[in-house]
Design a protein around this motif. Sequence first.
Motif, PDB file in Angstrom:
ATOM      1  N   PHE A  70       0.733  -1.276  -0.005  1.00 47.70           N
ATOM      2  CA  PHE A  70       0.200  -0.161  -0.018  1.00 47.70           C
ATOM      3  C   PHE A  70       1.445   1.234   0.208  1.00 47.70           C
ATOM      4  N   LEU A  71       0.666   2.591  -0.361  1.00 52.77           N
ATOM      5  CA  LEU A  71       0.899   3.718   0.000  1.00 52.77           C
ATOM      6  C   LEU A  71      -0.167   4.388  -0.058  1.00 52.77           C
ATOM      7  N   GLY A  72       0.526   5.479   1.113  1.00 57.16           N
ATOM      8  CA  GLY A  72      -0.188   6.361   1.580  1.00 57.16           C
ATOM      9  C   GLY A  72       0.207   8.092   2.028  1.00 57.16           C
ATOM     10  N   SER A  73      -0.109   9.081   2.043  1.00 57.39           N
ATOM     11  CA  SER A  73       0.583  10.459   2.362  1.00 57.39           C
ATOM     12  C   SER A  73      -0.164  10.937   3.474  1.00 57.39           C
ATOM     13  N   ASN A  74       0.832  11.585   4.283  1.00 58.09           N
ATOM     14  CA  ASN A  74       0.061  13.041   5.782  1.00 58.09           C
ATOM     15  C   ASN A  74      -0.713  13.875   4.759  1.00 58.09           C
ATOM     16  N   ALA A  75      -1.371  14.135   5.590  1.00 56.60           N
ATOM     17  CA  ALA A  75      -2.068  15.349   5.203  1.00 56.60           C
ATOM     18  C   ALA A  75      -0.968  16.338   5.164  1.00 56.60           C
ATOM     19  N   ASP A  76      -1.579  17.581   4.304  1.00 56.39           N
ATOM     20  CA  ASP A  76       0.068  18.783   3.866  1.00 56.39           C
ATOM     21  C   ASP A  76      -1.249  19.708   4.780  1.00 56.39           C
ATOM     22  N   LEU A  77      -1.203  20.051   6.536  1.00 59.29           N
ATOM     23  CA  LEU A  77      -1.319  20.743   7.057  1.00 59.29           C
ATOM     24  C   LEU A  77      -0.989  20.589   8.001  1.00 59.29           C
ATOM     25  N   PRO A  78      -0.400  21.459   9.108  1.00 56.16           N
ATOM     26  CA  PRO A  78      -0.442  21.577  10.124  1.00 56.16           C
ATOM     27  C   PRO A  78      -0.659  21.048  10.983  1.00 56.16           C
ATOM     28  N   ILE A  79      -0.821  20.516  12.364  1.00 59.49           N
ATOM     29  CA  ILE A  79      -1.807  19.396  12.954  1.00 59.49           C
ATOM     30  C   ILE A  79      -2.170  18.740  12.492  1.00 59.49           C
ATOM     31  N   VAL A  80      -2.672  18.458  11.142  1.00 56.13           N
ATOM     32  CA  VAL A  80      -3.327  17.076  10.835  1.00 56.13           C
ATOM     33  C   VAL A  80      -2.425  16.520   9.819  1.00 56.13           C
ATOM     34  N   GLY A  81      -1.393  16.494   9.998  1.00 56.62           N
ATOM     35  CA  GLY A  81      -0.009  16.262   9.061  1.00 56.62           C
ATOM     36  C   GLY A  81       0.554  15.940   9.879  1.00 56.62           C
ATOM     37  N   GLY A  82       2.094  15.084   8.726  1.00 53.56           N
ATOM     38  CA  GLY A  82       3.217  13.851   9.567  1.00 53.56           C
ATOM     39  C   GLY A  82       4.093  15.681   9.993  1.00 53.56           C
ATOM     40  N   SER A  83       5.285  14.642  10.693  1.00 55.32           N
ATOM     41  CA  SER A  83       6.329  14.819  11.020  1.00 55.32           C
ATOM     42  C   SER A  83       6.816  16.478  10.860  1.00 55.32           C
ATOM     43  N   ILE A  84       7.286  16.013   9.671  1.00 56.07           N
ATOM     44  CA  ILE A  84       7.830  16.156   8.263  1.00 56.07           C
ATOM     45  C   ILE A  84       7.547  17.057   6.662  1.00 56.07           C
ATOM     46  N   LEU A  85       7.035  18.144   6.841  1.00 58.12           N
ATOM     47  CA  LEU A  85       6.215  19.156   5.936  1.00 58.12           C
ATOM     48  C   LEU A  85       7.365  19.116   5.088  1.00 58.12           C
ATOM     49  N   THR A  86       8.254  19.534   5.465  1.00 63.76           N
ATOM     50  CA  THR A  86       9.037  19.850   4.822  1.00 63.76           C
ATOM     51  C   THR A  86      10.194  19.250   3.135  1.00 63.76           C
ATOM     52  N   HIS A  87       9.654  17.977   3.210  1.00 59.24           N
ATOM     53  CA  HIS A  87       9.991  17.087   2.079  1.00 59.24           C
ATOM     54  C   HIS A  87       9.327  16.318   2.021  1.00 59.24           C
ATOM     55  N   ASP A  88       7.950  16.170   0.367  1.00 60.24           N
ATOM     56  CA  ASP A  88       7.499  15.638   0.041  1.00 60.24           C
ATOM     57  C   ASP A  88       7.479  14.064   0.033  1.00 60.24           C
ATOM     58  N   HIS A  89       6.928  13.297   0.465  1.00 58.80           N
ATOM     59  CA  HIS A  89       7.211  12.168   1.046  1.00 58.80           C
ATOM     60  C   HIS A  89       6.017  10.791   1.269  1.00 58.80           C
ATOM     61  N   PHE A  90       6.090  10.064   1.254  1.00 59.66           N
ATOM     62  CA  PHE A  90       4.495   9.434   0.956  1.00 59.66           C
ATOM     63  C   PHE A  90       5.583   7.911   1.929  1.00 59.66           C
ATOM     64  N   GLN A  91       4.480   7.041   2.603  1.00 57.25           N
ATOM     65  CA  GLN A  91       4.470   5.969   3.386  1.00 57.25           C
ATOM     66  C   GLN A  91       3.673   4.771   3.331  1.00 57.25           C
ATOM     67  N   GLY A  92       4.611   3.410   2.887  1.00 62.10           N
ATOM     68  CA  GLY A  92       3.985   2.571   2.366  1.00 62.10           C
ATOM     69  C   GLY A  92       3.907   1.121   3.501  1.00 62.10           C
ATOM     70  N   GLY A  93       3.918   0.139   2.741  1.00 65.06           N
ATOM     71  CA  GLY A  93       4.551  -1.721   3.209  1.00 65.06           C
ATOM     72  C   GLY A  93       3.813  -2.668   2.613  1.00 65.06           C
ATOM     73  N   ARG A  94       4.212  -3.594   3.617  1.00 61.90           N
ATOM     74  CA  ARG A  94       3.136  -5.021   3.322  1.00 61.90           C
ATOM     75  C   ARG A  94       2.871  -5.197   4.244  1.00 61.90           C
ATOM     76  N   HIS A  95       1.798  -4.673   5.076  1.00 60.57           N
ATOM     77  CA  HIS A  95       0.631  -4.728   6.174  1.00 60.57           C
ATOM     78  C   HIS A  95      -0.700  -4.424   5.904  1.00 60.57           C
ATOM     79  N   THR A  96      -1.740  -5.851   6.420  1.00 52.58           N
ATOM     80  CA  THR A  96      -2.790  -4.958   6.364  1.00 52.58           C
ATOM     81  C   THR A  96      -3.627  -4.318   7.867  1.00 52.58           C
ATOM     82  N   PHE A  97      -3.776  -3.101   8.011  1.00 52.55           N
ATOM     83  CA  PHE A  97      -4.266  -2.510   8.570  1.00 52.55           C
ATOM     84  C   PHE A  97      -5.352  -2.734   9.029  1.00 52.55           C
ATOM     85  N   PRO A  98      -6.097  -2.039  10.317  1.00 54.31           N
ATOM     86  CA  PRO A  98      -7.082  -2.486  10.876  1.00 54.31           C
ATOM     87  C   PRO A  98      -8.534  -1.529   9.862  1.00 54.31           C
TER      88      PRO A  98
END
Length: 534
Positions: free
Chosen positions: A272-300
């Motif tokens: 899977f691949l997902g993106s954090n939101a792009d706004l403060p408070i609801v976004g990820g810890s690193i908003l200065t570098h465009d990135h996604f997170q993914g992997g091989r896992h079935t989430f709840p």
Amino acid sequence: MNNTERTPEQNSALLAIDELVTFAFDKQLIKLADLDYARNLLLSKFRFDEPYDANVPLLASVDQGEAAAEPQLLIDTLIDYAFSIDMLKENTDTYRDLMDAEIMGMLMARPSEVTSDFFDTLDREGIEAATDQFYQLSIHSNYIRMDRVAKNVYWKQPTTYGDMEMTINLSKPEKTSAEIAQAKLLPPPSYPKCQLCRENVGYAGRINHPARQNLRVVPLMLSGEAWFLQYSPYVYYNEHCIVFHHDHVPMQLTRQTFRRLLDFVEEFPHYFLGSNADLPIVGGSILTHDHFQGGRHTFPIEKAAVEEVYRHTKREDITLELVNWPMSVIRLRAYNDSLLLDAADEIYEAWKGYSDAEVDILSSTPDSQGNPVRHNTVTPIVRRRGEQYEMDLVLRNNRTSEQYPDGIFHPHPEMHHIKRENIGLIEVMGLAILPGRLKEELDQIGSVLAGDAALLEIIRSQPDHALHLHLPWVEQMIEQYGTELTHEQATWTIQDEVGRKFAEILEHAGVYKKDDAGRAAFRRFVQSAGYVQA
């Protein structure tokens, strides 16, 4: 110098060098022609002129199948030796990690060779074999510290939304107070610009930036742009990968974001691949570098039950679902990725400008100059189900208020003793990443529930005690469960309490609440986007 003329520490270090080179060869970090070269690099690093026994070819021990199962004990032996001869400034996790990466970086192929191996395997055996090989390399090189990951506390938490996954993260080393103070005195880093930049590959690190000599990345093309794939050193779940932009450009969510996510799962259908939101408070810890997170896992979130199904009034091949989840999730399904892209972008653009004052959702508010400040965004997640594409759009809003200065749709103050950080992509999907401090704090609270009256009195009487912030919660549990539990019962009880709090934290982050008013408001938005209930 023979073995008897050396100190025991020297002999141990030399043996560790030979065993590490053997390990690297056995795990295919280096090839046969690299053996002598790799050993000589380590000998030079630790100020030796010759190996443990120059008369015994290194290959002999390799052929005997004596490779270690994992490298950490051998690395620790060398770092201990380095400290004994004043090669290590301080014997702390930070300085040990800097040398750890340096050691393993000497036992790896160059980045171009790793890339070539990845694509050779892809051509011969397919994408799953290529990622398997690359993931194992990231583990064997000690970039992923599985010894630390194994220390994480993990349990599954039953909730009305299905089983959540709970972790207390102990894999990320904490700095000492002296290191934190020292880091504050350093100038802001200019190279690498952040921990996601491609320039991290091979970087030696410093007290305020991790060493990355053992990091390798694989180049990708997403929507005609250059990106890279690497694995996270902390692997919060199986094959936890990070996909980051070639350049240091800020996070932003656009139609192109959705296109990149879909391109990725087309090439990596098992991830899977997902993106954090792009706004403060609801976004990820690193908003200065465009990135996604993914992997091989079935989430709840992927297992969440479907509550309502909708069809678009004009697009017959798109299915929209609302699922039983504490946050507000719109799930889109289609066999055609271009149709899914159009549908996702249409909903996103509609949501960015959508307000519903009845349920406290305002898409923007004016700043001090009267200019509108946008609050609505989404957390998108893309996966494949066979030939079908599936995208979750989790609706987010980062507005604050006098009552909730940290965020209206954010963990509320009564939850801050457990978690006050942003709810990012991974937690949106139902995997809690709780701070490491909780391990000891929850253990001590367990002691109170098991009858430690003295500790309870200390917590009550000392406002500066580490557990005092938990006091209202502790008092509530004492009233409900008493103080005569066994330690095992106390552990189960506390884990259940924390798990239920996590589900409630996700409810706080949900823009549409799970009551009649919230459900009705959610339907209004879906219908406004051109969908009717099937």
